[in-house]
Design a protein around this motif. Structure first.
Motif, PDB file in Angstrom:
ATOM      1  N   ALA A  35       0.833  -1.202   0.000  1.00  0.00           N
ATOM      2  CA  ALA A  35       0.000   0.000   0.000  1.00  0.00           C
ATOM      3  C   ALA A  35       0.867   1.251   0.000  1.00  0.00           C
ATOM      4  CB  ALA A  35      -0.924  -0.006   1.225  1.00  0.00           C
ATOM      5  N   GLY A  36       1.971   1.202   0.765  1.00  0.00           N
ATOM      6  CA  GLY A  36       2.878   2.342   0.809  1.00  0.00           C
ATOM      7  C   GLY A  36       3.447   2.656  -0.565  1.00  0.00           C
ATOM      8  N   GLN A  37       3.759   1.608  -1.312  1.00  0.00           N
ATOM      9  CA  GLN A  37       4.278   1.797  -2.673  1.00  0.00           C
ATOM     10  C   GLN A  37       3.191   2.364  -3.584  1.00  0.00           C
ATOM     11  OE1 GLN A  37       5.925  -1.951  -3.938  1.00  0.00           O
ATOM     12  NE2 GLN A  37       7.186  -2.149  -2.102  1.00  0.00           N
ATOM     13  N   ALA A  38       1.990   1.783  -3.494  1.00  0.00           N
ATOM     14  CA  ALA A  38       0.897   2.228  -4.361  1.00  0.00           C
ATOM     15  C   ALA A  38       0.492   3.673  -4.069  1.00  0.00           C
ATOM     16  CB  ALA A  38      -0.308   1.299  -4.184  1.00  0.00           C
ATOM     17  N   LEU A  39       0.527   4.068  -2.811  1.00  0.00           N
ATOM     18  CA  LEU A  39       0.164   5.439  -2.457  1.00  0.00           C
ATOM     19  C   LEU A  39       1.061   6.445  -3.170  1.00  0.00           C
ATOM     20  CD1 LEU A  39      -0.552   5.226   1.394  1.00  0.00           C
ATOM     21  CD2 LEU A  39      -2.176   5.881  -0.378  1.00  0.00           C
ATOM     22  N   GLN A  40       2.314   6.101  -3.316  1.00  0.00           N
ATOM     23  CA  GLN A  40       3.270   7.020  -3.935  1.00  0.00           C
ATOM     24  C   GLN A  40       3.085   7.136  -5.444  1.00  0.00           C
ATOM     25  OE1 GLN A  40       5.451   8.933  -2.199  1.00  0.00           O
ATOM     26  NE2 GLN A  40       4.563   8.078  -0.342  1.00  0.00           N
ATOM     27  N   THR A  41       2.555   6.087  -6.054  1.00  0.00           N
ATOM     28  CA  THR A  41       2.496   6.070  -7.522  1.00  0.00           C
ATOM     29  C   THR A  41       1.086   6.254  -8.081  1.00  0.00           C
ATOM     30  OG1 THR A  41       2.335   3.651  -7.487  1.00  0.00           O
ATOM     31  CG2 THR A  41       4.528   4.598  -7.723  1.00  0.00           C
ATOM     32  N   ARG A  42       0.061   5.916  -7.301  1.00  0.00           N
ATOM     33  CA  ARG A  42      -1.292   5.898  -7.866  1.00  0.00           C
ATOM     34  C   ARG A  42      -2.270   6.862  -7.206  1.00  0.00           C
ATOM     35  NH1 ARG A  42      -2.387  -0.552  -9.037  1.00  0.00           N
ATOM     36  NH2 ARG A  42      -0.444  -0.930 -10.136  1.00  0.00           N
ATOM     37  N   VAL A  43      -1.830   7.534  -6.173  1.00  0.00           N
ATOM     38  CA  VAL A  43      -2.739   8.434  -5.444  1.00  0.00           C
ATOM     39  C   VAL A  43      -2.175   9.848  -5.481  1.00  0.00           C
ATOM     40  CG1 VAL A  43      -3.846   8.892  -3.214  1.00  0.00           C
ATOM     41  CG2 VAL A  43      -3.454   6.527  -3.942  1.00  0.00           C
ATOM     42  N   ALA A  44      -3.071  10.790  -5.704  1.00  0.00           N
ATOM     43  CA  ALA A  44      -2.655  12.200  -5.746  1.00  0.00           C
ATOM     44  C   ALA A  44      -2.053  12.597  -4.401  1.00  0.00           C
ATOM     45  CB  ALA A  44      -3.859  13.086  -6.056  1.00  0.00           C
ATOM     46  N   MET A  51      -5.927   8.703   2.731  1.00  0.00           N
ATOM     47  CA  MET A  51      -6.069   7.307   2.315  1.00  0.00           C
ATOM     48  C   MET A  51      -5.153   6.404   3.135  1.00  0.00           C
ATOM     49  SD  MET A  51      -5.974   5.616  -1.488  1.00  0.00           S
ATOM     50  CE  MET A  51      -7.415   6.569  -1.972  1.00  0.00           C
ATOM     51  N   GLY A  52      -3.962   6.904   3.473  1.00  0.00           N
ATOM     52  CA  GLY A  52      -3.049   6.132   4.313  1.00  0.00           C
ATOM     53  C   GLY A  52      -3.678   5.797   5.656  1.00  0.00           C
ATOM     54  N   GLU A  77      -6.893   5.577   6.285  1.00  0.00           N
ATOM     55  CA  GLU A  77      -7.972   4.609   6.051  1.00  0.00           C
ATOM     56  C   GLU A  77      -7.403   3.194   5.918  1.00  0.00           C
ATOM     57  OE1 GLU A  77     -10.140   5.875   2.629  1.00  0.00           O
ATOM     58  OE2 GLU A  77     -10.862   7.724   3.579  1.00  0.00           O
ATOM     59  N   ILE A  78      -6.289   3.080   5.196  1.00  0.00           N
ATOM     60  CA  ILE A  78      -5.657   1.769   5.031  1.00  0.00           C
ATOM     61  C   ILE A  78      -5.141   1.249   6.372  1.00  0.00           C
ATOM     62  CG2 ILE A  78      -3.682   0.562   3.988  1.00  0.00           C
ATOM     63  CD1 ILE A  78      -4.064   2.450   1.543  1.00  0.00           C
ATOM     64  N   GLN A  79      -4.557   2.140   7.165  1.00  0.00           N
ATOM     65  CA  GLN A  79      -4.083   1.741   8.501  1.00  0.00           C
ATOM     66  C   GLN A  79      -5.243   1.236   9.358  1.00  0.00           C
ATOM     67  OE1 GLN A  79      -1.864   4.925  10.281  1.00  0.00           O
ATOM     68  NE2 GLN A  79      -0.262   4.879   8.720  1.00  0.00           N
ATOM     69  N   ALA A  80      -6.396   1.903   9.238  1.00  0.00           N
ATOM     70  CA  ALA A  80      -7.579   1.472  10.002  1.00  0.00           C
ATOM     71  C   ALA A  80      -8.038   0.084   9.537  1.00  0.00           C
ATOM     72  CB  ALA A  80      -8.713   2.491   9.840  1.00  0.00           C
ATOM     73  N   LEU A 121       8.426   1.754   5.332  1.00  0.00           N
ATOM     74  CA  LEU A 121       8.873   1.726   6.726  1.00  0.00           C
ATOM     75  C   LEU A 121       7.853   2.341   7.677  1.00  0.00           C
ATOM     76  CD1 LEU A 121      12.688   2.462   6.349  1.00  0.00           C
ATOM     77  CD2 LEU A 121      11.615   0.347   7.038  1.00  0.00           C
ATOM     78  N   PRO A 122       7.322   3.565   7.404  1.00  0.00           N
ATOM     79  CA  PRO A 122       6.319   4.105   8.324  1.00  0.00           C
ATOM     80  C   PRO A 122       5.059   3.234   8.345  1.00  0.00           C
ATOM     81  CG  PRO A 122       7.140   5.827   6.852  1.00  0.00           C
ATOM     82  CD  PRO A 122       7.674   4.515   6.361  1.00  0.00           C
ATOM     83  N   ALA A 123       4.692   2.686   7.194  1.00  0.00           N
ATOM     84  CA  ALA A 123       3.500   1.848   7.154  1.00  0.00           C
ATOM     85  C   ALA A 123       3.686   0.614   7.999  1.00  0.00           C
ATOM     86  CB  ALA A 123       3.198   1.448   5.704  1.00  0.00           C
ATOM     87  N   ALA A 124       4.863   0.001   7.914  1.00  0.00           N
ATOM     88  CA  ALA A 124       5.139  -1.199   8.705  1.00  0.00           C
ATOM     89  C   ALA A 124       5.116  -0.883  10.177  1.00  0.00           C
ATOM     90  CB  ALA A 124       6.487  -1.774   8.310  1.00  0.00           C
ATOM     91  N   LYS A 125       5.682   0.288  10.555  1.00  0.00           N
ATOM     92  CA  LYS A 125       5.683   0.680  11.974  1.00  0.00           C
ATOM     93  C   LYS A 125       4.268   0.903  12.470  1.00  0.00           C
ATOM     94  CE  LYS A 125      10.256   2.804  12.050  1.00  0.00           C
ATOM     95  NZ  LYS A 125      11.013   4.067  12.089  1.00  0.00           N
TER      96      LYS A 125
END
Length: 201
Positions: A65-74, A81-82, A84-87, A193-197
């Motif tokens: 998700a962290g990778q996709a956020l950087q490439t596919r989300v404004a 969105m990050g 929401e995904i964490q939730a 890394l932040p997503a994993a944490k």
């Protein structure tokens, strides 16, 4: 007379066999009790292993998700969105961990019990229980998660400068092979890394 002697001998042999069988059954019963006690003392470690198993897929999802956020989300929508995904990941972890933990505890006697019975004698099992029940051993076992976290934090800090270039090279190589656009330098590793944490909290 010889028939009577033979009969007496047979009765004696049968009696000895019965005693041996009874002693073996008692020995097995004692061993099973000792194994059950070892598994009870080992339950925190079993639960910790189950938690790690349940959380691993969530960690991978967060990295992807962290990778996709950087490439596919404004950029202006990434933070919301990050969260929401964490939730979503937290909901999964809250539901999956208790389920896997309960099954691990339930399956341990059938999965681990026979191994302990086969590899350890009664005396060894008693010694093992003595070690596991000692206050020092318990204190050490309780620190397992804390020690692992401390090591991982130091390890990441120590190896980050050497690993990140290798990771970027890997990202570029994989993207090229798949015909995908290249991510901004370090986007995947930086976001992962932040997503994993966050998932581990």
């Amino acid at each position: 007379m010889s028939d009577l002697g033979d009969q007496m001998k047979n009765v004696w042999v049968l009696a000895l066999l019965a005693l041996v069988g009874s002693a073996h059954a008692e020995s097995n019963a004692v061993k099973k009790e000792l194994v059950a006690k070892v598994l009870l003392l080992q339950q925190p470690a079993i639960e910790q292993a189950a938690r790690a198993l349940a959380e691993r897929p969530a960690m991978l999802v967060m990295q992807q998700a962290g990778q996709a956020l950087q490439t596919r989300v404004a950029p202006d929508k990434r933070e919301a969105m990050g969260k929401e995904i964490q939730a979503d990941v937290k909901k999964y972890v809250d539901e999956a961990v208790p389920l896997v933990r309960e099954q691990a505890v339930k399956l341990a006697p059938a999965a681990i019990g026979p191994l302990l019975e086969e590899r350890f004698t009664e005396d060894e099992l008693k010694q093992l229980i003595g070690i596991m029940e000692s206050p020092v051993s318990r204190k050490f076992a309780q620190m397992g998660g804390e020690m692992q976290k401390a090591l991982v934090e130091k390890l990441v800090a120590q190896t980050k400068s050497e690993i990140e270039p290798k990771l970027k090279t890997l990202e570029r190589s994989v993207a090229k092979r798949l015909g995908l656009p290249l991510l901004p330098a370090g986007a995947a590793s930086g976001a992962a890394l932040p997503a994993a944490k966050a998932a581990s909290k």
